[in-house]
Every structure is written in C-alpha cells, then in structure tokens.
Scaffold this active site. Structure first.
Site, PDB file in Angstrom:
ATOM      1  N   SER A  74       0.915  -1.126  -0.075  1.00  0.00           N
ATOM      2  CA  SER A  74      -0.160  -0.056  -0.086  1.00  0.00           C
ATOM      3  C   SER A  74       0.780   1.269   0.150  1.00  0.00           C
ATOM      4  O   SER A  74       2.104   0.936   0.349  1.00  0.00           O
ATOM      5  CB  SER A  74      -0.908   0.048   1.496  1.00  0.00           C
ATOM      6  OG  SER A  74      -1.522   1.315   1.484  1.00  0.00           O
TER       7      SER A  74
ATOM      8  N   TYR B  18      -2.323  -1.975  10.304  1.00  0.00           N
ATOM      9  CA  TYR B  18      -2.316  -2.004   8.866  1.00  0.00           C
ATOM     10  C   TYR B  18      -0.934  -1.391   8.416  1.00  0.00           C
ATOM     11  O   TYR B  18      -0.007  -1.931   7.419  1.00  0.00           O
ATOM     12  CB  TYR B  18      -3.422  -1.233   8.201  1.00  0.00           C
ATOM     13  CG  TYR B  18      -3.503  -1.255   7.002  1.00  0.00           C
ATOM     14  CD1 TYR B  18      -4.105  -2.331   6.228  1.00  0.00           C
ATOM     15  CD2 TYR B  18      -3.051  -0.170   6.049  1.00  0.00           C
ATOM     16  CE1 TYR B  18      -4.330  -2.227   4.759  1.00  0.00           C
ATOM     17  CE2 TYR B  18      -3.069  -0.261   4.492  1.00  0.00           C
ATOM     18  CZ  TYR B  18      -4.013  -1.436   4.045  1.00  0.00           C
ATOM     19  OH  TYR B  18      -4.127  -1.430   2.602  1.00  0.00           O
TER      20      TYR B  18
END
Length: 260
Positions: A142, A155
C-alpha cells in the site's frame, strides 16, 4: 500471451483487487488459483474465469493456517505441476486509535497480512525451487508501506513489514531465479475501502465526502481513486518481467500520492 501456462496463486482473490488480477492473468494465459477464505466464492470466481475461456480453480485457504496453506499449495502442485507466481493479496482493515485498539485486533491484522505472506511465500518458494523454474512473488502492499495515517497502526505496520520481507526473499531467492516485489496502491474503491469511509467519518467527525476528498485523495495529483485495473496491469508487468533486474522493489500505483 505474457503469462502463457504459468501457474499463479492469488490469495484473497474471490473479490476486489485479487479478483481483477485473476482475470487479468487468465487473459494473459495463466492458470489461476483463486485461494480464498470463502470456498464457495473462490469456486464462483474460478467458474467465471473458466466460462470466459480461461483456466482457473478455486481452493479454500486461511492464510494464517500453516496446515491450510501447505495443503493448498500441495494440491496446486499435484494438479498443475508447479507454482510460478504468488500474489499475496489477502488482507483486512481495522480502523481504531491506538489507545482504543485491542491486542486481539492487532494480532489479527498482523497474522493475516504478515503471517499469511510468510506462510504462502514459504510454501510457494519450496515449490518453485523444486520445479527448478524459479518464479515471481508479489506482495500487495500500500502507499501505507511508505507513509502513515491516523487510525491504522496495525495496517501501516504490516504493510511496512511486507517491504522488508520482499527484500529478504529477493536476496534468498535470486540463486533460484525467484523474484519478489511489492505493489503499493493508493486508495482503491473496493468493499474494504468503502467500509472505511463511514468509519473514518465517525472517528474524525467529518462528512463521508470530506473523508474521500480531504483524507483519502488529498495528496493525489488529480483527486482520483486508483482502480483495480491499474493494480492488475502492474501485477502482470511484475509477474512477466524476465530477469532479476527487477526484484526487491516497491512499485507505487497511486495517482501521485507518495512519490519515490
């Protein structure tokens, strides 16, 4: 075809980004394994691919289960002889300030993103080495593999960790012609992201429109979401690259949000 007869295992591919990659790979001639926690959904996606002239199978795989991962990859090798490509894509998102985040949720996030990446990598590397054909391992990182946002501690930590894992795999895998890279998308309108919009609006005390414009897309060059097709095309490029010249790298696909 760029991936003709290659065997590609894609985790979390019954929906979202993983599903788009699966269809893209099938169009490029790969034999695609839809590995997903939901077996019925995995088989349904595989059926869709087969009906369009591709070749796919659906298998159940909890990426946090050593037994399920090892058995799943063994089944793929038994059916199709090898594994040439792994896309470690399975993931979830939990939105919470650190002070309110339970250890249970922290561990769950890291287990899916990092333990899952490790277990599938280990199983597929073993298959790639045994075949003697090498392969490509792709992690779904990401922009949060490079940056941080509030409310996403586990995350962000996990996505940063994938870059470290990819670099080690690149070093260890080179002698067996195994490459590893990380795709780092910006926000993509998947169910995972759609779920975050009201959650962040509540946490920040702003409207959902403001979350999209001023949180998710504020650092892009054009105010646009990354698409699943953008990510799938990048995954095809990485899987089909022919040499170790491109390994241990992270490729950011984000409309300009975070520029290396």
């Amino acid at each position: 075809m760029l991936l003709n007869q290659k065997v590609a295992v894609i985790t979390g591919s019954a929906s979202g980004i993983g599903k788009e990659i699966a269809f893209e790979y099938a169009r490029e001639g790969a034999r695609v394994v839809i590995a997903d926690l939901a077996l019925d959904a995995a088989r349904a996606t595989a059926d869709e691919i087969n009906k369009t002239g591709g070749t796919a199978m659906g298998i159940a795989m909890d990426v946090t289960s050593e037994e399920q991962v090892d058995q799943g990859i063994a089944a793929v090798v038994a059916a199709w002889g090898s594994v040439d490509i792994l896309v470690s894509n399975a993931g979830i998102q939990i939105i919470s300030p650190i002070v309110d985040l339970s250890l249970e949720k922290w561990k769950k996030m890291l287990a899916i993103h990092l333990d899952g990446a490790f277990l599938t990598t280990r199983a597929c590397m073993r298959a790639m080495i045994a075949s003697g054909n090498g392969g490509s391992i792709i992690y779904m990182g990401s922009v949060h593999s490079h940056e941080a946002s509030p409310l996403k501690a586990p995350y962000v930590s996990a996505k940063h960790g994938l870059i470290g894992l990819a670099k080690v795999v690149a070093k260890e895998g080179a002698k067996n012609n195994i490459r590893s890279n990380v795709i780092c998308p910006g926000f993509v309108r998947t169910p995972l992201v759609d779920k975050q919009i009201p959650e962040q609006a509540k946490q920040f005390g702003i409207s959902e429109a403001d979350v999209i414009k001023n949180v998710m897309l504020k650092d892009t060059v054009d105010g646009e979401f990354t698409t699943t097709a953008d990510v799938a095309r990048t995954a095809t490029f990485l899987a089909s690259f022919p040499t170790n010249a491109l390994t241990g790298q992270s490729i950011v696909v984000s409309h300009g949000w975070f520029m290396q």
